[in-house]
Design a protein around this motif. Sequence first.
Motif, PDB file in Angstrom:
ATOM      1  N   ALA A 254      65.738  55.201  60.229  1.00 53.74           N
ATOM      2  CA  ALA A 254      66.309  53.861  60.075  1.00 53.74           C
ATOM      3  C   ALA A 254      67.487  53.881  59.102  1.00 53.74           C
ATOM      4  N   LEU A 255      67.377  54.638  58.029  1.00 50.23           N
ATOM      5  CA  LEU A 255      68.489  54.745  57.077  1.00 50.23           C
ATOM      6  C   LEU A 255      69.681  55.468  57.698  1.00 50.23           C
ATOM      7  N   ALA A 256      69.396  56.511  58.480  1.00 50.60           N
ATOM      8  CA  ALA A 256      70.477  57.236  59.151  1.00 50.60           C
ATOM      9  C   ALA A 256      71.244  56.305  60.092  1.00 50.60           C
ATOM     10  N   ALA A 257      70.513  55.404  60.762  1.00 49.41           N
ATOM     11  CA  ALA A 257      71.155  54.449  61.667  1.00 49.41           C
ATOM     12  C   ALA A 257      72.078  53.493  60.910  1.00 49.41           C
ATOM     13  N   LEU A 258      71.807  53.304  59.621  1.00 49.75           N
ATOM     14  CA  LEU A 258      72.667  52.454  58.788  1.00 49.75           C
ATOM     15  C   LEU A 258      73.832  53.233  58.172  1.00 49.75           C
ATOM     16  N   GLY A 259      73.909  54.529  58.477  1.00 48.01           N
ATOM     17  CA  GLY A 259      74.971  55.351  57.905  1.00 48.01           C
ATOM     18  C   GLY A 259      74.610  55.957  56.577  1.00 48.01           C
ATOM     19  N   ALA A 260      73.300  56.047  56.286  1.00 51.00           N
ATOM     20  CA  ALA A 260      72.829  56.653  55.038  1.00 51.00           C
ATOM     21  C   ALA A 260      71.799  57.732  55.366  1.00 51.00           C
ATOM     22  N   PRO A 261      72.242  58.849  55.958  1.00 52.36           N
ATOM     23  CA  PRO A 261      71.297  59.899  56.358  1.00 52.36           C
ATOM     24  C   PRO A 261      70.523  60.448  55.170  1.00 52.36           C
ATOM     25  N   ALA A 262      69.235  60.711  55.385  1.00 49.75           N
ATOM     26  CA  ALA A 262      68.360  61.225  54.322  1.00 49.75           C
ATOM     27  C   ALA A 262      68.189  62.731  54.495  1.00 49.75           C
ATOM     28  N   PHE A 263      68.331  63.472  53.409  1.00 49.19           N
ATOM     29  CA  PHE A 263      68.204  64.923  53.475  1.00 49.19           C
ATOM     30  C   PHE A 263      67.771  65.460  52.116  1.00 49.19           C
ATOM     31  N   ALA A 264      67.185  66.655  52.137  1.00 50.68           N
ATOM     32  CA  ALA A 264      66.801  67.313  50.889  1.00 50.68           C
ATOM     33  C   ALA A 264      68.014  68.026  50.308  1.00 50.68           C
ATOM     34  N   CYS A 265      68.118  68.016  49.001  1.00 54.23           N
ATOM     35  CA  CYS A 265      69.296  68.564  48.322  1.00 54.23           C
ATOM     36  C   CYS A 265      68.853  69.503  47.205  1.00 54.23           C
ATOM     37  N   THR A 266      69.461  70.669  47.139  1.00 57.23           N
ATOM     38  CA  THR A 266      69.178  71.584  46.033  1.00 57.23           C
ATOM     39  C   THR A 266      70.011  71.183  44.817  1.00 57.23           C
ATOM     40  N   PRO A 267      69.593  71.571  43.622  1.00 53.79           N
ATOM     41  CA  PRO A 267      70.399  71.287  42.430  1.00 53.79           C
ATOM     42  C   PRO A 267      71.809  71.868  42.511  1.00 53.79           C
ATOM     43  N   ASP A 268      71.967  73.022  43.152  1.00 53.72           N
ATOM     44  CA  ASP A 268      73.295  73.630  43.261  1.00 53.72           C
ATOM     45  C   ASP A 268      74.217  72.836  44.186  1.00 53.72           C
ATOM     46  N   LEU A 269      73.641  72.147  45.189  1.00 57.69           N
ATOM     47  CA  LEU A 269      74.447  71.365  46.122  1.00 57.69           C
ATOM     48  C   LEU A 269      74.774  69.972  45.588  1.00 57.69           C
ATOM     49  N   PHE A 270      73.978  69.484  44.642  1.00 59.61           N
ATOM     50  CA  PHE A 270      74.114  68.093  44.196  1.00 59.61           C
ATOM     51  C   PHE A 270      75.532  67.738  43.717  1.00 59.61           C
ATOM     52  N   PRO A 271      76.216  68.581  42.926  1.00 57.94           N
ATOM     53  CA  PRO A 271      77.576  68.220  42.520  1.00 57.94           C
ATOM     54  C   PRO A 271      78.505  67.997  43.711  1.00 57.94           C
ATOM     55  N   GLU A 272      78.365  68.803  44.766  1.00 52.61           N
ATOM     56  CA  GLU A 272      79.207  68.635  45.951  1.00 52.61           C
ATOM     57  C   GLU A 272      78.878  67.333  46.679  1.00 52.61           C
ATOM     58  N   VAL A 273      77.595  66.982  46.722  1.00 50.14           N
ATOM     59  CA  VAL A 273      77.192  65.720  47.345  1.00 50.14           C
ATOM     60  C   VAL A 273      77.806  64.540  46.589  1.00 50.14           C
ATOM     61  N   MET A 274      77.725  64.578  45.267  1.00 56.56           N
ATOM     62  CA  MET A 274      78.278  63.493  44.461  1.00 56.56           C
ATOM     63  C   MET A 274      79.801  63.423  44.578  1.00 56.56           C
ATOM     64  N   ALA A 275      80.443  64.590  44.630  1.00 56.30           N
ATOM     65  CA  ALA A 275      81.906  64.607  44.778  1.00 56.30           C
ATOM     66  C   ALA A 275      82.319  63.968  46.100  1.00 56.30           C
TER      67      ALA A 275
END
Length: 405
Positions: free
Chosen positions: A370-391
């Motif tokens: 349901a969140l993905a359908a709103l344009g907010a896909p849910a996924f698991a994130c590693t600590p190393d990837l988090f800065p790239e996600v925030m950027a």
Amino acid sequence: MTAAPVEATGSNGPTGPTDAGDAADERLRRWRLVLGGAEADGTGCVLAGQDAAMDGALTALYGKDGKDGKGRSGRDRSAGLGASAPSVARWLGDIRTYFPSSVVQVMQRDAIDRLGLSTLLLEPEMLEAVEADVHLVGTLLSLNKAMPETTKETARAVVRKVVEDLEKRLASRTRATLTGALDRSTRISRPRHHDIDWNRTIAANLKHYLPEYRTVVPERLIGYGRASQSVKKEVVLCIDQSGSMAASVVYASVFGAVLASMRSIATRLVVFDTAVVDLTDQLDDPVDVLFGTQLGGGTDINRALAYCQSQITRPADTVVVLISDLYEGGIRDEMLKRVAAMKASGVQFVTLLALSDEGAPAYDREHAAALAALGAPAFACTPDLFPEVMAAAIEKRPLPIPDTA
């Protein structure tokens, strides 16, 4: 019986097979350590010295698989950790002698899970003996309310060590990545030459292409914004503190402190179960944040998002990060309406099923869809990837979603 990695050490120190016979003996020795020496192990290998001591440490943890105190072979075993902190502390010292740190951490978690040793972590001598890691911090936080005063200072020291190690690993890269994203997200119309964003400038001036010269005449320059002391973006970390999210709570608290140290980002940290607690005023010390959480309990995502929504003053410059396995105990439809409303107002909304190195946890797939359908896909994130996600969220570009999500 659970097998543990075994270092190639002989009873008198490191050895290496020198011929086919030695290689065969080494294989038998390793199998003997893995199988545990039951009557049917079939190795016929007798251990001595350090190997025997290593075998004793493994047997104390993995030698009793049944409630009757017998191993899988049915053979009664007398070894075990016992029920006192001193005996467990000695065992912790032994495994740190015989095994590398990564294996020690696995064995500690197995001891807590298999033998119910959580209550012993309330004793200072136990905490001083353990190998501290994120999982141990999660266990200590779940025991926080039951922890006696004599143990709390030792527990805080253990948690602080883990937090400081994480900050050393994550802080510099996070600040550098997000500083660049902030500069790129702030466009200026009269940039200096070295501040020109050429990709956007060319795209904006394609109508001024001169075929005879095969070039674009840039009538309007678009540049990167330069770093400044003013607040450019607001970030709201909304963290599910149910028991399954322990590692995510630890990492999110560390990242919250790192973001709060950046003057260009106004950071708010909110934790929730069925209640909502704003821990923003404690962000200067992630240890205080962690001890302000209470792992366990139910989940009311809608209530937490309602609070976060009420704190947003600049929607177009705000990133909301929901960290949750999405098992909603509140009003599902209202939760989804809030996410849709925030996105419609210009908020960048990020949904992380976990913020840890453990991959995606069990999660509510219906809510994730349901969140993905709103344009907010849910996924698991590693600590190393988090800065790239925030950027990516700050620059309002597609999120770097892992293929395994």
